[in-house]
Design an enzyme around this catalytic site. Structure first.
Site, PDB file in Angstrom:
ATOM      1  N   TYR A 100       0.695  -1.078   0.135  1.00 16.91           N
ATOM      2  CA  TYR A 100       0.116   0.033   0.024  1.00 16.91           C
ATOM      3  C   TYR A 100       0.750   1.239   0.086  1.00 16.91           C
ATOM      4  O   TYR A 100       1.977   1.324   0.650  1.00 16.91           O
ATOM      5  CB  TYR A 100      -0.768   0.095   1.240  1.00 16.91           C
ATOM      6  CG  TYR A 100      -1.878   1.302   1.484  1.00 16.91           C
ATOM      7  CD1 TYR A 100      -2.954   1.411   0.883  1.00 16.91           C
ATOM      8  CD2 TYR A 100      -1.059   2.458   2.133  1.00 16.91           C
ATOM      9  CE1 TYR A 100      -3.649   2.743   1.115  1.00 16.91           C
ATOM     10  CE2 TYR A 100      -1.767   3.583   2.175  1.00 16.91           C
ATOM     11  CZ  TYR A 100      -3.094   3.680   1.850  1.00 16.91           C
ATOM     12  OH  TYR A 100      -3.682   5.057   1.773  1.00 16.91           O
ATOM     13  N   GLU A 188      -3.318   7.464  -4.180  1.00 18.67           N
ATOM     14  CA  GLU A 188      -3.183   6.210  -3.515  1.00 18.67           C
ATOM     15  C   GLU A 188      -3.207   4.987  -4.265  1.00 18.67           C
ATOM     16  O   GLU A 188      -4.121   4.752  -5.346  1.00 18.67           O
ATOM     17  CB  GLU A 188      -4.604   6.056  -2.600  1.00 18.67           C
ATOM     18  CG  GLU A 188      -4.690   4.841  -1.518  1.00 18.67           C
ATOM     19  CD  GLU A 188      -6.108   4.987  -0.774  1.00 18.67           C
ATOM     20  OE1 GLU A 188      -5.835   4.930   0.436  1.00 18.67           O
ATOM     21  OE2 GLU A 188      -6.919   4.724  -1.254  1.00 18.67           O
TER      22      GLU A 188
END
Length: 377
Positions: A100, A188
Site C-alpha cells: 500500500y 493512493e
C-alpha cells in the site's frame, strides 16, 4: 475532484507509472473479440466508492463469453447508491506481493504525507488500527521534496521486498512526482504489487485539487467525463455548494465551516448526513427556496436540518425563504430550523407567524441535530 480508476491510470501513463494494459468500456456492444487484451481479463466497475469487489463489481473472465457475461452483469449494478455506467477491462496480473502507498497533504503539519505498508490489498484503516507498526508514515517538506535516499530507507523500514528495491524506488518517485506536479490532493495505490512482470500499480485512487484547474487543461476533460447527479447539477445552476452523501439527514447551512460542524454534530447523535449544502454568505429567500428544492429530489433524505448563523446572511431573509418554499406544500420530511445571529429575532418571529406542523424551531445546534436524527428514523 475524485477521479475514476481509469482516469487515474491515464495519469499514470503520463508519468510512466507501470500499470496493466487495459481498455475503457461504457457500451457492451462495442466489446469485440479482437480487443487486444490477453486473458484472463479483470472486469472492474468504475464507481467513486470503495467496496466494489465485495459487492460483486470486480470479476475475472477467462474467455470472451465470460467477458461479455460479466460486463453485462456489472454494468447497471448499484454499488452503495452508485450506478455502474462504465467498466475498465484490464489484463489480470500474477501477484506475488501486495503493498500500500499513498501521498496526501497533512495540513496540521504543513507538509506532504507518504504512507507505505507491506500489507496492501486490505483496508489501510484496519492496518493502522490493528498493526500500526506495519504502516510507515513519512512527512515530506514541500520545499525539500522526496529523494531516493529517503525512499530507499522507507522501503527498508516498511519491510518491502529488497530484491525489487530499485524498481520500487523508481515507481514511488514517479507517484510522488504525479502527486506534486499533477496538483493532486490524494494519490493512493492499493495494491502496489510485485508481479511476475515487476512492480505494477494495480489500482488507482486520485483526487485533484480543482483550485489548480488553470494550470491543467486535462482537469476540465476529466470533469466533463464524470456524471453529475441531477441534484448536484441543479445546485450548480443555482450557485449552491452541494455534495451528495450517503446518510438520511439533509443539511443546509451558511458557510463551509458551519456546515461541516453540523455534519459532525449529526454524527455525534448517531445520524448520517445526506448531503453537504452551503448556501453561502448573504443568502436570500430565493437561495433557501432553491436549497430545499434540491433536497426534494433526494430520495434518501428523511429529515432536514437548516442551521443558520447570521453574519452577512440575514436570518429574516432565510425565514422568508423557508416560508416561501413550504407554504401550501405537503412536506416530504420534518424540518428543524436553528437561526442565530443577524436579525434572528425577526426570523424566528416570521416562522412563528407562519406555522407548519412539520417545521420545528430549535434554540441550539446540538438540540437541532438531535431532533433531525430522530426525525430521520
Amino acid at each position: 475532484m475524485n477521479l475514476f480508476e481509469y482516469q487515474g491510470k491515464r495519469l499514470y501513463q503520463d508519468f510512466s507509472i507501470p500499470t496493466p494494459k487495459s481498455i475503457f468500456v461504457s457500451d457492451i456492444s462495442k466489446i469485440s473479440d479482437d480487443h487486444g487484451l490477453t486473458y484472463p481479463i479483470v472486469v472492474k466497475a468504475q464507481v467513486q466508492v470503495g467496496g466494489r469487489g465485495k459487492a460483486g463489481g470486480i470479476k475475472v473472465a477467462k474467455d470472451f463469453d465470460e467477458l461479455i457475461k460479466f460486463s453485462d452483469e456489472i454494468l447497471g449494478m448499484d454499488i452503495k447508491s452508485h450506478i455502474v455506467e462504465s467498466l475498465l477491462l484490464e489484463e489480470a496480473s500474477n501477484i506475488l506481493e501486495e503493498y500500500y502507498i499513498s501521498f496526501t497533504l497533512d495540513r496540521s503539519e504543513k507538509s506532504y504525507l507518504m504512507m507505505l505498508s507491506a500489507k496492501g490489498g486490505m483496508d489501510i484503516e484496519e492496518v493502522a488500527e490493528k498493526n500500526p507498526d506495519d504502516l510507515i508514515m513519512l512527512h515530506i517538506s514541500p520545499s525539500k521534496g522526496l529523494d531516493s535516499k529517503t525512499i530507499n530507507k522507507s522501503i527498508k523500514d516498511a519491510k518491502l521486498n529488497k530484491s525489487y528495491q530499485d524498481e520500487l524506488c523508481d515507481v514511488i518517485s514517479k507517484l510522488y512526482k504525479l502527486f506534486v506536479e499533477g496538483d493532486c490532493d490524494l494519490v493512493e495505490v492499493n495494491p502496489l504489487a510485485i508481479t511476475d512482470h515487476g512492480v505494477s500499480a494495480l489500482d488507482s485512487k486520485v483526487s485533484l485539487d480543482m483550485n489548480a484547474i488553470y494550470r491543467h487543461e486535462n482537469f476540465k476533460d476529466f470533469e466533463n467525463e464524470i456524471p453529475i447527479p441531477v441534484s448536484e447539477q441543479f445546485a450548480k445552476e443555482k450557485n449552491l455548494n452541494f455534495i451528495k452523501l450517503e446518510g438520511s439527514v439533509g443539511i443546509i447551512g451558511n458557510g463551509a465551516g458551519l456546515v461541516m460542524s453540523t455534519l459532525d454534530v449529526v454524527s455525534e447523535h448517531g445520524g448520517m448526513a445526506a448531503n453537504f449544502l452551503d448556501i453561502g454568505g448573504g443568502a436570500k429567500a430565493e437561495t433557501v427556496t432553491a436549497a430545499l428544492e434540491v433536497l426534494e429530489s433526494e430520495d434518501n433524505v428523511k429529515s432536514v436540518l437548516i442551521n443558520i448563523f447570521g453574519g452577512i446572511t440575514r436570518c429574516d431573509l432565510v425565514a422568508n425563504g423557508i416560508v416561501e418554499a413550504t407554504k401550501g406544500k405537503e412536506l416530504k420530511w420534518p424540518i428543524i430550523v436553528r437561526l442565530d445571529g443577524t436579525n434572528s429575532k425577526e426570523g424566528l418571529s416570521i416562522l412563528e407567524k407562519n406555522t407548519n406542523e412539520k417545521i420545528t424551531i430549535s434554540s441550539s445546534m446540538d438540540e437541532a441535530a438531535k431532533l433531525a436524527v430522530e426525525g430521520a428514523i
